[in-house]
Design a protein around this motif. Sequence first.
Motif, mmCIF file in Angstrom:
data_model
loop_
_atom_site.group_PDB
_atom_site.id
_atom_site.type_symbol
_atom_site.label_atom_id
_atom_site.label_comp_id
_atom_site.label_asym_id
_atom_site.label_seq_id
_atom_site.Cartn_x
_atom_site.Cartn_y
_atom_site.Cartn_z
ATOM 1 N N ALA A 471 15.485 74.951 49.963
ATOM 2 C CA ALA A 471 15.191 73.705 50.680
ATOM 3 C C ALA A 471 16.407 72.785 50.685
ATOM 4 C CB ALA A 471 13.994 73.011 50.043
ATOM 5 N N GLU A 472 17.108 72.710 49.552
ATOM 6 C CA GLU A 472 18.298 71.868 49.467
ATOM 7 C C GLU A 472 19.411 72.408 50.363
ATOM 8 O OE1 GLU A 472 20.841 68.839 48.506
ATOM 9 O OE2 GLU A 472 18.681 69.004 48.127
ATOM 10 N N LYS A 473 19.537 73.720 50.387
ATOM 11 C CA LYS A 473 20.564 74.344 51.230
ATOM 12 C C LYS A 473 20.285 74.066 52.709
ATOM 13 C CE LYS A 473 22.960 78.793 51.630
ATOM 14 N NZ LYS A 473 22.950 80.222 51.205
ATOM 15 N N ALA A 474 19.027 74.156 53.100
ATOM 16 C CA ALA A 474 18.657 73.886 54.494
ATOM 17 C C ALA A 474 18.909 72.427 54.851
ATOM 18 C CB ALA A 474 17.188 74.236 54.710
ATOM 19 N N LYS A 475 18.636 71.525 53.907
ATOM 20 C CA LYS A 475 18.861 70.095 54.130
ATOM 21 C C LYS A 475 20.347 69.802 54.311
ATOM 22 C CE LYS A 475 18.168 65.569 51.967
ATOM 23 N NZ LYS A 475 17.714 64.871 50.733
ATOM 24 N N GLN A 476 21.183 70.416 53.470
ATOM 25 C CA GLN A 476 22.633 70.217 53.568
ATOM 26 C C GLN A 476 23.161 70.746 54.899
ATOM 27 O OE1 GLN A 476 24.144 72.178 50.096
ATOM 28 N NE2 GLN A 476 23.577 70.521 48.705
ATOM 29 N N ALA A 477 22.640 71.888 55.330
ATOM 30 C CA ALA A 477 23.088 72.460 56.602
ATOM 31 C C ALA A 477 22.709 71.549 57.764
ATOM 32 C CB ALA A 477 22.475 73.843 56.792
ATOM 33 N N ALA A 478 21.527 70.942 57.685
ATOM 34 C CA ALA A 478 21.073 70.065 58.765
ATOM 35 C C ALA A 478 21.893 68.784 58.839
ATOM 36 C CB ALA A 478 19.597 69.731 58.579
ATOM 37 N N GLU A 479 22.365 68.315 57.664
ATOM 38 C CA GLU A 479 23.100 67.046 57.607
ATOM 39 C C GLU A 479 24.596 67.221 57.801
ATOM 40 O OE1 GLU A 479 22.053 65.485 53.832
ATOM 41 O OE2 GLU A 479 20.046 64.810 54.455
ATOM 42 N N ALA A 480 25.095 68.464 57.770
ATOM 43 C CA ALA A 480 26.535 68.700 57.888
ATOM 44 C C ALA A 480 27.016 68.338 59.293
ATOM 45 C CB ALA A 480 26.845 70.170 57.587
ATOM 46 N N PRO A 481 28.216 67.685 59.421
ATOM 47 C CA PRO A 481 28.740 67.346 60.747
ATOM 48 C C PRO A 481 29.078 68.604 61.537
ATOM 49 C CG PRO A 481 30.395 66.964 59.049
ATOM 50 C CD PRO A 481 29.113 67.244 58.334
ATOM 51 N N LYS A 482 28.809 68.543 62.795
ATOM 52 C CA LYS A 482 29.066 69.689 63.674
ATOM 53 C C LYS A 482 30.502 69.647 64.187
ATOM 54 C CE LYS A 482 24.810 71.155 63.498
ATOM 55 N NZ LYS A 482 24.319 70.176 62.522
ATOM 56 N N ALA A 483 31.238 70.750 64.070
ATOM 57 C CA ALA A 483 32.621 70.822 64.552
ATOM 58 C C ALA A 483 32.640 70.885 66.080
ATOM 59 C CB ALA A 483 33.306 72.058 63.971
ATOM 60 N N ALA A 484 33.591 70.181 66.680
ATOM 61 C CA ALA A 484 33.711 70.203 68.139
ATOM 62 C C ALA A 484 34.242 71.552 68.593
ATOM 63 C CB ALA A 484 34.668 69.103 68.604
ATOM 64 N N PRO A 485 33.754 72.068 69.711
ATOM 65 C CA PRO A 485 34.240 73.373 70.193
ATOM 66 C C PRO A 485 35.654 73.261 70.722
ATOM 67 C CG PRO A 485 32.747 72.381 71.788
ATOM 68 C CD PRO A 485 32.699 71.511 70.582
ATOM 69 N N LEU A 486 36.396 74.361 70.667
ATOM 70 C CA LEU A 486 37.739 74.399 71.232
ATOM 71 C C LEU A 486 37.644 74.350 72.758
ATOM 72 C CD1 LEU A 486 39.480 77.096 69.048
ATOM 73 C CD2 LEU A 486 40.047 74.674 69.134
ATOM 74 N N PRO A 487 38.707 73.889 73.435
ATOM 75 C CA PRO A 487 38.698 73.866 74.902
ATOM 76 C C PRO A 487 38.611 75.277 75.453
ATOM 77 C CG PRO A 487 40.489 72.551 73.999
ATOM 78 C CD PRO A 487 39.926 73.326 72.877
ATOM 79 N N PRO A 488 38.266 75.413 76.725
ATOM 80 C CA PRO A 488 38.159 76.748 77.325
ATOM 81 C C PRO A 488 39.491 77.484 77.306
ATOM 82 C CG PRO A 488 38.054 75.008 78.996
ATOM 83 C CD PRO A 488 37.916 74.331 77.680
ATOM 84 N N GLU A 489 39.403 78.821 77.246
ATOM 85 C CA GLU A 489 40.596 79.644 77.113
ATOM 86 C C GLU A 489 41.418 79.708 78.405
ATOM 87 O OE1 GLU A 489 41.864 81.098 74.589
ATOM 88 O OE2 GLU A 489 40.325 80.951 73.057
#
Length: 617
Positions: A471-489
């Motif tokens: 449960a703690e692991k799932a909570k941490q994953a939900a709260e972690a900041p999402k990395a921005a995707p790289l621009p198109p190739e």
Amino acid sequence: MAKPEKKVVRFVDTSLRDAHQSLWATRMRTKDILGILEAVDDAGFYAIECWGGATFDVCMRFLREDPWERLRQIKAVCKKTPLQMLLRGQNCLGYKHYPDDVLERCVAKMCENGMDIFRCFDALNDVRNLEAAIKAVKKYGGHAQGTICYTFSPVHTVENYVKFAKAQVDLGIDSLAIKDMAGILDPASARALIAGLKKALPDLPIEVHSHMTSGMAPAMYMAAVEAGAGAIDCAVATLSGFSSQPAHGTMRAIFEGLGYETGLKPERLTEIDDYFKKLKPERALQANAGAEAVDVQVLLHHIPGGMISNTRSQLAQQDALERLPEVLEELPRVRKDMGYPPLVTPTSQIMGVQAVLNVLNGERYATVTNETKQYVAGYYGRSPAPVDPKLAKKILNGEKKITCRPADLLKPGLAQAAKELDPKLIKSEEDILSYCMFPAVALDYFKWRAKPEGERDPIPADGELTVAKAAEKAKQAAEAPKAAPLPPEDAKFAVIGKQFVALFGSLGGNMKVDASALAAAAPAADEAAPAPAAEAPAAPKKTLNATLTGTFYRADAPGKANLAEEGAAVKAGQPVCVLEAMKLFNPVKAAEDCTIVRFLVKPGDTVQKGSPLAEIS
């Protein structure tokens, strides 16, 4: 006018042993037990099952605790209720036969440290394997409870069960338990079995033990008590159901409603249940969270309660939990091949691990554990029916079966064990006995215990994924900041942007990058620094790899010679080393004729499935 005879049914509590072995893979700590023990002692139970079974080796192996000290601490609190344990006959607390001197001394120290009732059983219902255990219990003042390990097959009949019970009475047992370890004893069969036992042995007290796996246990308990059984095994509500026992409170209400006296205190049962509700998230393993409340397939595969949670946990360690249905289909085939043994420790482990290996290897009996070979050779006792002749010939490969009591072939073990141990690691005679039964596990624990607290490795069980940790692991994953995707190739900016990322880090967050500025600043193609010449890849080395996750050893048992040495030539199919997994030693064989160049891991190292164990040529 005569008064009607008082009807009484006694309750044995299994919460502190079999219940958490069945549901939590035996991960209850001593401090967990002591936190509620006064209430358990005062609840009105006939006995408290709190020791033996898998609790002994798990204490050392996973919890880094002394099982003997656990027993002493429990006895110091329990002043009202007798303590009960599960003793595996000649297997004592382990998974193989031990010499008579080791078994007798273990029983003597168990009595000395506070054990009262010994439920002695043999996985094959071979009375020869109970002789020394029952004799020792009687000698040192314990209550010797004999056991029928229940299963059904073409050779398991009421008549044969009664013969087995009579043989145990001749050894001097004080009571008899019917051990329905898989929850497959139905009410009609229970009534017939107990009627047969009562007719032949009218004065023998009978206790019934079952599991809720199939959902039949409460109805079976009712039929058993009405037929003459005097005691039943139950657990606190939070640790009941699924592959554990029925709940005290439920069975109390049923029997008191039928006019039976139980002696249980409802307010204490509630207090105990509230305690374990709070503890459950910290001890229940996430690998078992998806278990079904009722599994009618148990009537086919016969896996006992304590084994099913461990099987899920072990398959999860092999990263193969999704293959559990295949294992459950394979197990009845293995059991039939092996002569229909009841599935209870150690035969449950032997048959279960063999089924797992048959499934994971993709070929039946391509890998055979040392324990499977010893079973076929008769070192665990007589199989209820003959082992499949063709399979026996393949597994034994010329080795002869034994026909005597297996323990008659064993040399005394106490003196040798004492010689092998470093006196600096030993605190008591009990330590020597622990080493006799589990040499590698005990020695590892003794070395861990000898270190200063700040230098000790983490307790292995703390690394397991419990419900709370998941449960703690799932909570941490939900709260972690999402990395921005790289621009198109498809943009030049993407190439430059990647160079920028490599030098300065992520493009995420609030950082803004001007694509045109980056393009202008980028060096022209002819000005770019030349890429370093790639090194020629080294020729791949051939390796012998782990067939499953486990602990690596070069010998097939502690104290024995290595199976193969560095520089030795080995033939295809020859065992090179072993992996201890699921409490058994599993040989790793050479896939082809080769030479062992060098081993890549040390004995005692934990390795993952597929990892290289040795370089070969």
